[in-house]
Scaffold this motif. Structure first.
Motif, PDB file in Angstrom:
ATOM      1  N   ALA A  55       0.915  -1.304   0.006  1.00  0.00           N
ATOM      2  CA  ALA A  55       0.009  -0.012   0.147  1.00  0.00           C
ATOM      3  C   ALA A  55       0.771   1.218   0.133  1.00  0.00           C
ATOM      4  N   SER A  56       0.421   2.348  -0.540  1.00  0.00           N
ATOM      5  CA  SER A  56       1.327   3.672  -0.658  1.00  0.00           C
ATOM      6  C   SER A  56       0.088   4.585  -0.009  1.00  0.00           C
ATOM      7  N   TYR A  57       0.873   5.603   0.228  1.00  0.00           N
ATOM      8  CA  TYR A  57      -0.112   6.631   1.089  1.00  0.00           C
ATOM      9  C   TYR A  57       0.655   7.902   1.492  1.00  0.00           C
ATOM     10  N   ARG A  58       0.217   9.138   1.446  1.00  0.00           N
ATOM     11  CA  ARG A  58       0.859  10.405   1.731  1.00  0.00           C
ATOM     12  C   ARG A  58       1.449  10.289   3.373  1.00  0.00           C
ATOM     13  N   GLY A  59       2.658  10.369   3.675  1.00  0.00           N
ATOM     14  CA  GLY A  59       3.306  10.298   4.857  1.00  0.00           C
ATOM     15  C   GLY A  59       3.485  11.532   5.454  1.00  0.00           C
ATOM     16  N   PRO A  60       4.034  11.563   6.462  1.00  0.00           N
ATOM     17  CA  PRO A  60       4.204  12.828   7.635  1.00  0.00           C
ATOM     18  C   PRO A  60       5.145  13.932   6.731  1.00  0.00           C
ATOM     19  N   GLY A  61       5.728  13.594   5.784  1.00  0.00           N
ATOM     20  CA  GLY A  61       6.412  14.519   4.962  1.00  0.00           C
ATOM     21  C   GLY A  61       5.595  15.423   3.938  1.00  0.00           C
ATOM     22  N   ALA A  62       4.324  14.977   3.832  1.00  0.00           N
ATOM     23  CA  ALA A  62       3.624  15.508   3.035  1.00  0.00           C
ATOM     24  C   ALA A  62       2.428  16.396   3.691  1.00  0.00           C
ATOM     25  N   LYS A  63       1.844  17.279   3.113  1.00  0.00           N
ATOM     26  CA  LYS A  63       0.918  17.909   3.724  1.00  0.00           C
ATOM     27  C   LYS A  63      -0.363  17.456   3.653  1.00  0.00           C
ATOM     28  N   TYR A  64      -1.072  16.878   4.938  1.00  0.00           N
ATOM     29  CA  TYR A  64      -2.366  16.142   4.954  1.00  0.00           C
ATOM     30  C   TYR A  64      -3.065  16.511   6.127  1.00  0.00           C
ATOM     31  N   VAL A  65      -4.653  16.208   6.188  1.00  0.00           N
ATOM     32  CA  VAL A  65      -5.176  16.280   7.222  1.00  0.00           C
ATOM     33  C   VAL A  65      -6.008  14.983   7.517  1.00  0.00           C
ATOM     34  N   GLY A  66      -5.668  14.332   8.784  1.00  0.00           N
ATOM     35  CA  GLY A  66      -6.245  12.879   8.918  1.00  0.00           C
ATOM     36  C   GLY A  66      -7.384  12.993  10.045  1.00  0.00           C
ATOM     37  N   ALA A  67      -8.510  12.206   9.822  1.00  0.00           N
ATOM     38  CA  ALA A  67      -9.565  12.145  10.622  1.00  0.00           C
ATOM     39  C   ALA A  67     -10.199  11.009  10.650  1.00  0.00           C
ATOM     40  N   GLY A  99     -20.941  -2.570  17.621  1.00  0.00           N
ATOM     41  CA  GLY A  99     -20.574  -1.734  18.735  1.00  0.00           C
ATOM     42  C   GLY A  99     -21.527  -0.506  18.694  1.00  0.00           C
ATOM     43  N   GLY A 100     -20.997   0.515  18.953  1.00  0.00           N
ATOM     44  CA  GLY A 100     -21.656   2.042  18.938  1.00  0.00           C
ATOM     45  C   GLY A 100     -21.637   2.585  17.596  1.00  0.00           C
ATOM     46  N   ARG A 101     -21.083   2.070  16.436  1.00  0.00           N
ATOM     47  CA  ARG A 101     -21.278   2.726  15.261  1.00  0.00           C
ATOM     48  C   ARG A 101     -21.028   1.462  14.139  1.00  0.00           C
ATOM     49  N   ASP A 102     -21.469   1.872  13.106  1.00  0.00           N
ATOM     50  CA  ASP A 102     -21.797   1.033  12.061  1.00  0.00           C
ATOM     51  C   ASP A 102     -20.444   0.939  11.104  1.00  0.00           C
ATOM     52  N   LEU A 103     -19.755   1.897  10.943  1.00  0.00           N
ATOM     53  CA  LEU A 103     -18.832   2.285  10.205  1.00  0.00           C
ATOM     54  C   LEU A 103     -17.837   3.161  11.051  1.00  0.00           C
ATOM     55  N   VAL A 104     -16.351   2.753  10.659  1.00  0.00           N
ATOM     56  CA  VAL A 104     -15.194   3.530  11.186  1.00  0.00           C
ATOM     57  C   VAL A 104     -14.668   3.906   9.812  1.00  0.00           C
ATOM     58  N   VAL A 105     -14.618   5.157   9.458  1.00  0.00           N
ATOM     59  CA  VAL A 105     -13.979   5.665   8.246  1.00  0.00           C
ATOM     60  C   VAL A 105     -12.716   6.754   8.573  1.00  0.00           C
ATOM     61  N   THR A 106     -11.728   6.114   7.803  1.00  0.00           N
ATOM     62  CA  THR A 106     -10.455   6.851   8.002  1.00  0.00           C
ATOM     63  C   THR A 106     -10.461   7.886   6.921  1.00  0.00           C
ATOM     64  N   LEU A 107     -10.043   9.118   7.008  1.00  0.00           N
ATOM     65  CA  LEU A 107      -9.979  10.047   6.014  1.00  0.00           C
ATOM     66  C   LEU A 107      -8.587  10.847   5.803  1.00  0.00           C
ATOM     67  N   LEU A 108      -8.161  10.849   4.559  1.00  0.00           N
ATOM     68  CA  LEU A 108      -6.825  11.592   4.522  1.00  0.00           C
ATOM     69  C   LEU A 108      -7.289  12.544   3.621  1.00  0.00           C
ATOM     70  N   CYS A 109      -7.154  13.942   3.861  1.00  0.00           N
ATOM     71  CA  CYS A 109      -7.658  15.208   3.061  1.00  0.00           C
ATOM     72  C   CYS A 109      -6.102  16.121   3.143  1.00  0.00           C
ATOM     73  N   ARG A 110      -6.286  16.912   1.876  1.00  0.00           N
ATOM     74  CA  ARG A 110      -5.122  17.912   1.893  1.00  0.00           C
ATOM     75  C   ARG A 110      -5.060  18.947   2.918  1.00  0.00           C
ATOM     76  N   THR A 111      -6.259  19.493   3.032  1.00  0.00           N
ATOM     77  CA  THR A 111      -6.347  20.502   4.114  1.00  0.00           C
ATOM     78  C   THR A 111      -7.680  20.461   4.924  1.00  0.00           C
ATOM     79  N   ASP A 112      -7.542  21.267   5.780  1.00  0.00           N
ATOM     80  CA  ASP A 112      -8.705  21.551   6.905  1.00  0.00           C
ATOM     81  C   ASP A 112      -9.977  21.924   5.974  1.00  0.00           C
ATOM     82  N   ALA A 113      -9.873  22.658   5.177  1.00  0.00           N
ATOM     83  CA  ALA A 113     -10.994  23.032   4.302  1.00  0.00           C
ATOM     84  C   ALA A 113     -11.650  21.925   3.426  1.00  0.00           C
ATOM     85  N   GLU A 114     -10.759  21.132   2.874  1.00  0.00           N
ATOM     86  CA  GLU A 114     -11.175  19.794   2.362  1.00  0.00           C
ATOM     87  C   GLU A 114     -11.790  18.875   3.338  1.00  0.00           C
ATOM     88  N   LEU A 115     -11.343  18.838   4.528  1.00  0.00           N
ATOM     89  CA  LEU A 115     -11.882  17.922   5.470  1.00  0.00           C
ATOM     90  C   LEU A 115     -13.224  18.590   5.735  1.00  0.00           C
TER      91      LEU A 115
END
Length: 333
Positions: A55-67, A99-115
């Motif tokens: 798998a490949s994904y943006r790392g800490p050296g790139a700008k991203y916002v996770g949630a 459990g207490g939710r049906d889905l757990v979704v991991t997001l990787l966005c470029r900016t807080d505005a995108e999030l």
């Protein structure tokens, strides 16, 4: 139903690739205990069956916002909501849970505005979604780059690390255009050779090598060995939602990183101080793990937990109902 068991040599190969995902087969051969041709053939078979991949994904050296977003759905529309969300590039992973939710979704966005746009505009319009809770990531202390199968002996793992040093960034860096093209290529083939990169990007081999080393050394892109969890020795995945006094969050999170079962530890701005994902051998091991947490970290209160039933999308790749990777990677820049 599971119809394949990874054997000992498979697990040794996969552990070696966790340490050095792009290592030449000739370098892995003496560690794993098989010749280079056999290793290459076995890796191809594991990939073709969807049992292991890079798998490949943006790392800490790139700008991203996770949630991480907890999603509640109308029961009859969970599958529909999952399929809809899985099409979005911002959605890195989706776990269907009990459990207490049906889905757990991991997001990787470029900016807080995108999030914000995804959570407020996109997510609220997904059919079947009845409620969400979003936890904006503050600090990612550990992800599965650090998690190991423990199929190699400690001295074998150290030998591999010592014999194959990590890449070093080129002094001049790389252009944004080359970086984007290279990132796209690595998403489809994380072990693409320098010659293949040179040909695909229409650049010299030296430039291709420098670009690859820079991208990985600066952690603008991360390559990580993944495997079909139900076929691994750790088929059970559990999300934990913890609350810790503000003065102890960093200390507790740091200690959680050292647990062998841990795949992810993140501090968040939300209802919970820390989110943690673990892989276990058996559901019954939840009791053992939670007892250890209570004894070692009495200030960490487990507010909730949920068991993963299926993972339809993981690190940008679509998976089958039994956890195998579907050949076409759908996550893109």
């Amino acid at each position: 139903m599971q119809d394949y068991d990874l054997d000992g040599r498979d697990l040794r190969l996969l552990h070696a690739l966790q340490i050095r995902p792009r290592a030449p087969w000739s370098a892995l051969a003496p560690i794993v205990g098989a010749d280079a041709v056999t290793l290459a053939r076995r890796w191809t078979a594991l990939q073709d069956q969807g049992l292991a991949w890079l798998a490949s994904y943006r790392g800490p050296g790139a700008k991203y916002v996770g949630a991480i977003v907890e999603v509640e759905c109308t029961p009859a529309r969970i599958a529909e909501a999952t399929e809809d969300l899985a099409r979005d590039d911002e959605v890195l992973s989706i776990d269907q849970t009990i459990g207490g939710r049906d889905l757990v979704v991991t997001l990787l966005c470029r900016t807080d505005a995108e999030l914000a746009a995804f959570v407020l505009d996109r997510l609220s319009n997904v059919a079947g979604v009845t409620g969400t809770r979003t936890h904006r990531g503050i600090r990612l202390l550990a992800d599965a780059q650090l998690w190991r199968l423990r199929s190699l002996q400690d001295d074998e793992a150290r030998q591999l690390e010592f014999s194959l040093p990590l890449p070093v960034a080129a002094p001049r860096g790389i252009s944004a255009d080359v970086e984007e093209q290279l990132a796209g290529l690595l998403r489809s083939n994380g072990r693409a050779s320098v010659a293949e990169i040179s040909e695909a990007l229409q650049i010299s081999t030296s430039r291709a090598r420098n670009a690859l080393n820079t991208l990985l050394a600066e952690k603008r892109m991360v390559l990580r060995l993944e495997m079909a969890r139900p076929y691994s020795p750790w088929p059970v995945a559990v999300w934990y939602f913890l609350r810790v006094p503000a003065t102890m969050v960093e200390s507790v999170a740091g200690k959680l990183v050292g647990l062998q079962e841990v795949r992810l530890v993140a501090t968040t701005g939300g209802l919970y101080s820390i989110l943690m994902l673990v892989w276990l051998r058996r559901v019954e091991d939840m009791t053992v793990l939670e007892r250890q947490l209570g004894e070692r970290l009495p200030f960490a209160e487990i507010l909730d937990r949920c068991i993963v039933l299926r993972t339809p999308k993981h690190m940008g790749n679509r998976l089958t109902t039994d956890g195998r990777r579907i050949a076409r990677a759908i996550h893109s820049e």
